[in-house]
Design an enzyme around this catalytic site. Structure first.
Site, PDB file in Angstrom:
ATOM      1  N   GLY A  73       0.817  -1.198   0.000  1.00 48.80           N
ATOM      2  CA  GLY A  73       0.000   0.000   0.000  1.00 48.80           C
ATOM      3  C   GLY A  73       0.852   1.249   0.000  1.00 48.80           C
ATOM      4  O   GLY A  73       2.071   1.200   0.212  1.00 48.80           O
ATOM      5  N   PHE A 110       3.074   9.175   3.894  1.00 49.20           N
ATOM      6  CA  PHE A 110       4.500   9.351   4.143  1.00 49.20           C
ATOM      7  C   PHE A 110       5.360   8.279   3.485  1.00 49.20           C
ATOM      8  O   PHE A 110       6.554   8.232   3.709  1.00 49.20           O
ATOM      9  CB  PHE A 110       4.780   9.363   5.658  1.00 49.20           C
ATOM     10  CG  PHE A 110       4.583  10.709   6.278  1.00 49.20           C
ATOM     11  CD1 PHE A 110       5.570  11.675   6.218  1.00 49.20           C
ATOM     12  CD2 PHE A 110       3.402  11.018   6.902  1.00 49.20           C
ATOM     13  CE1 PHE A 110       5.384  12.926   6.782  1.00 49.20           C
ATOM     14  CE2 PHE A 110       3.204  12.264   7.477  1.00 49.20           C
ATOM     15  CZ  PHE A 110       4.195  13.221   7.419  1.00 49.20           C
ATOM     16  N   ASP A 144      -4.472   8.580  12.347  1.00 48.97           N
ATOM     17  CA  ASP A 144      -4.978   8.022  11.090  1.00 48.97           C
ATOM     18  C   ASP A 144      -5.652   6.677  11.343  1.00 48.97           C
ATOM     19  O   ASP A 144      -5.364   5.688  10.682  1.00 48.97           O
ATOM     20  CB  ASP A 144      -3.816   7.865  10.099  1.00 48.97           C
ATOM     21  CG  ASP A 144      -4.307   7.611   8.673  1.00 48.97           C
ATOM     22  OD1 ASP A 144      -5.472   7.951   8.381  1.00 48.97           O
ATOM     23  OD2 ASP A 144      -3.538   7.075   7.872  1.00 48.97           O
TER      24      ASP A 144
END
Length: 781
Positions: A630, A634, A756
């Site tokens: 994925g 960052f 997140d």
């Protein structure tokens, strides 16, 4: 200013001539040879040099000449040799060089030339040597160069050239040396290269992006001396036929994806090279090769100087026959699964300068015979299972520059024998069982740059004599039993940039031109300084000192921090789930508070493994897109295998805003985090890649059974055949995630906030496992 005062000049090489070349040199119209190489001449090449219309040899190599090439060099129509190697000449390679029809040798390497290779060079049909290496040339190789049918040497190494190699190049049958290393070439080699280039003696294509297999026909060139194809993307088996190369001097196929064929193994490979009696350099490291290291390794050439076989999957013991290779100056067997003890016979390699056998499974004591390696410059035995004391014979090392014995089970006190004044790079004794004080003789390390003694059982003070280590830039003594005042003499180390004193019992502070300072978990008291490095909390760490306060909090009671619990509510789907989760968490906490009164658990901090860029590159198959798990804000996450363990490698995107701050924050947040519902951070890597650019990565455990998002959407099947999650399982998911958040907020040494949280960041560790884990990345401290 340098003047030439003769009409027919012989070589004036290495006389230490200085100054610039006078324009009056153009008056020597009868000059046929001008050879001023290996001097200290500077300034531009005067345009008047093109008045020497009779000149046949112009050699100005190995000076400091600068500026661009004269615009009218084509006037030198008698020129046979033009050698301007090793200067600072800049600009484009001029098209008009193609007008020098009689030129045999053109050498412009090791300059500052840029732009494309002009196709007009193909007009010089007499050319035998073309050297444009070590510049900044770009673009493809012109197809027209294939017309140079007398060419023997083509050197384009270390440029920015791209594209595939034109087929016409492989048809220059006169080629003796083909050197294309360190560019951005790709594509496959023709299988019949050995037939189309029958005179080839040197084949060097290292540091490119070539794919496919090593052509078997290369091993049919019985006179070949050098085969170098390292640092590419080659795969398949190593071709047979190496036994037919008696004159082979260098064979380097390291850092590819090569594996044995059906009928191959390490023993057969080694035996085939035993016929190459002139072999001095052998490298097959960084591949997918496996097998037991054979006794036949001792039958390799007595001239063998460098042997690289690390970064593969070799097993077995290091055979005693290794001691027969008395010509070795470098031996690298690191990053394998070699076990057993280090053989005493390595001590027979009296000329050995580099010994690398780190990251294996070696056991037993370090043999005393290693002290016989008096020429040793670098020794790395780290990350094994070696035990016992460092042999006293290490005191014989008088030339050692770097020593790494970290991550073993070595014990006893640190002997003065390892404190060699010659050490100028690294001394790493971390993650062992060393005890006792830091030796007073530490001052002998006056040239050392990096000293790491962390993760041992050292006690006492930091000796004041450390002020003698005036070259020290990195000092780490974290996680020991050291105590006392931080010595002011550390501030006298003017080059010190990185200092880690954490997890000891130090008091006091330190000033200086530091770039990183870690004083966390000590006995610091009073007010944190507000000047110097303490202005930046990302570079100065003081957490874990209960009696310490900042200039803004010393007069104020600390907030209990309970407001962080509000974030738990955002994880719930509805009011009912919130109530259930809160009730269960409180119930677990109550139970925990009862049981905790009956015991005093010891907090254990696991040592993090050391991994290099090369190991991560191999683990992810050169960061192959097929292994991509994925892409986040960052960086990208790749699946990999390190030392037999599945991992997830998060490669930081250096183009992302605040990438470094995010990397440091994630390291700080996760280095002490331990919870069953959080993905475990295994280690981190801060290094440079093969292009000498910054490389940052975090290595996590790999969760193999999909994300929570996939399970919620019914895209996953349970071991019993059911699809997705039941209501009970969904409640358990919420409990697991809430429990982890509660831990981050209230039970960490430093409170952590997750930024997140989403279903795609949570996963089951394996099918049938009831516990769920989620990524604790994207955190702030």
């Amino acid at each position: 200013m340098f003047h030439v005062a003769v009409h027919k000049a012989g070589p004036v090489s290495g006389y230490g001539l200085t100054g610039s070349i006078s324009p009056s040199i153009g008056n020597l119209s009868f000059l046929t040879s001008l050879q001023l190489q290996n001097n200290q001449l500077r300034g531009p090449i005067p345009k008047e040099i093109t008045n020497l219309f009779r000149i046949r040899v112009l050699n100005l190599s190995s000076n400091s000449l600068e500026g661009s090439l004269p615009s009218n060099l084509s006037k030198l129509f008698q020129l046979r040799v033009l050698n301007l190697t090793s200067n600072m000449i800049t600009g484009l390679v001029p098209n008009h060089l193609g007008d020098l029809k009689n030129l045999d040798v053109l050498k412009l390497g090791k300059n500052l030339l840029y732009g494309p290779i002009p196709p007009s060079l193909s007009n010089i049909s007499s050319l035998t040597v073309l050297n444009l290496g070590t510049n900044s040339l770009s673009g493809p190789i012109p197809y027209e160069l294939g017309r140079l049918q007398r060419l023997k040497v083509l050197d384009l190494t270390i440029n920015n050239l791209t594209g595939t190699i034109p087929p016409s190049i492989y048809n220059i049958t006169s080629l003796v040396s083909l050197v294309l290393a360190s560019n951005n070439f790709w594509g496959q080699f023709p299988s019949n290269i050995g037939q189309t280039l029958p005179n080839l003696l040197v084949f060097n294509v290292c540091f490119n992006k070539f794919t496919g297999e090593i052509p078997a026909s290369l091993h049919n060139l019985t006179d070949i001396k050098v085969i170098r194809a390292a640092h590419n993307l080659l795969e398949g088996a190593i071709p047979s036929g190496l036994g037919n190369l008696p004159f082979l001097e260098m064979y380097n196929i390291g850092f590819n994806k090569l594996a044995w064929g059906r009928d191959q193994d390490l023993d057969r490979f080694i035996k085939s090279l035993s016929n190459s009696s002139q072999l001095s350099f052998l490298a097959f490291d960084g591949n997918l090769l496996e097998g037991v290291i054979p006794v036949s390794i001792g039958n390799l050439s007595k001239h063998l100087s460098k042997l690289y076989m690390g970064g593969n999957r070799f097993t077995g013991q290091i055979p005693e026959s290794i001691g027969y290779l008395t010509g070795l100056s470098l031996l690298n067997m690191s990053d394998n699964s070699i076990h057993g003890e280090i053989p005493q016979e390595i001590g027979n390699l009296k000329g050995l300068q580099v010994l690398e056998i780190s990251r294996n499974q070696l056991v037993g004591r370090i043999p005393h015979s290693l002290g016989d390696l008096g020429a040793l410059n670098e020794i790395n035995l780290s990350q094994n299972n070696l035990e016992g004391m460092i042999p006293p014979s290490f005191g014989n090392f008088k030339s050692v520059l770097s020593m790494d014995l970290s991550s073993n089970r070595l014990n006893g006190s640190i002997p003065n024998g390892v404190l060699q004044p010659s050490l100028s790079s690294v001394l790493n004794l971390s993650t062992n069982l060393f005890s006792g004080p830091i030796p007073q003789d530490i001052s002998r390390l006056e040239s050392l740059v990096s000293l790491d003694l962390s993760d041992n059982m050292l006690s006492g003070n930091i000796p004041l004599s450390i002020k003698g280590c005036q070259s020290l830039e990195n000092l780490e003594v974290a996680r020991n039993n050291l105590f006392g005042q931080i010595p002011e003499t550390l501030a006298e180390l003017k080059g010190l940039e990185f200092l880690d004193l954490s997890s000891n019992q130090f008091s006091g502070f330190i000033s200086g031109a530091l770039k990183f300072l870690n004083l966390s978990f000590n006995n610091l008291e009073g007010r944190t300084p507000s000047d110097g490095i303490f202005k930046d909390t990302s570079k100065a760490h003081t957490e874990g000192n209960p009696k310490l306060c900042s200039h803004t909090t010393c007069q104020k009671p600390r907030m209990p921090g309970k407001l962080l619990k509000v974030s738990i509510i955002t994880c719930a789907v509805g009011v009912t789930a919130v109530c259930v989760i809160t009730f269960l968490i409180l119930k677990r906490k109550a139970k925990k508070s009862i049981t905790s009164t009956s015991s005093s658990p010891l907090l254990l901090k696991e040592p993090f493994m050391n991994v290099s860029y090369d190991e991560l590159r191999r683990a992810t198959e050169n960061f192959n897109p097929t292994n991509l798990l994925g892409v986040g804000s960052f960086g990208s996450v790749f699946k990999g295998v390190i030392r037999g363990v599945d991992v997830a490698v998060k490669v930081i995107d250096l183009k992302a805003n605040g990438y470094y701050k995010g990397f440091v924050a994630e390291c700080d947040a996760l280095r002490n985090v331990r919870h069953r519902n959080l993905v475990k951070l295994i280690t981190s890597c801060s290094s440079i890649d093969i292009k000498n650019t910054e490389f940052l990565a975090l290595v996590y455990e790999f969760l193999s059974n999909g994300s929570l998002e996939e399970w919620i959407k019914g895209q996953k099947i349970n071991s019993d055949g059911s699809v997705g999650l039941s209501l009970e399982e969904r409640v358990n998911v919420a409990i697991d995630i809430a429990s982890a958040l509660d831990y981050l907020h209230n039970d960490c040494e430093v409170p952590v906030v997750h930024c997140d949280l989403k279903p795609s960041n949570s996963s089951k560790r394996r099918n049938g496992c009831k516990g769920w884990r989620f990524w604790a990345g994207s955190c702030v401290v």
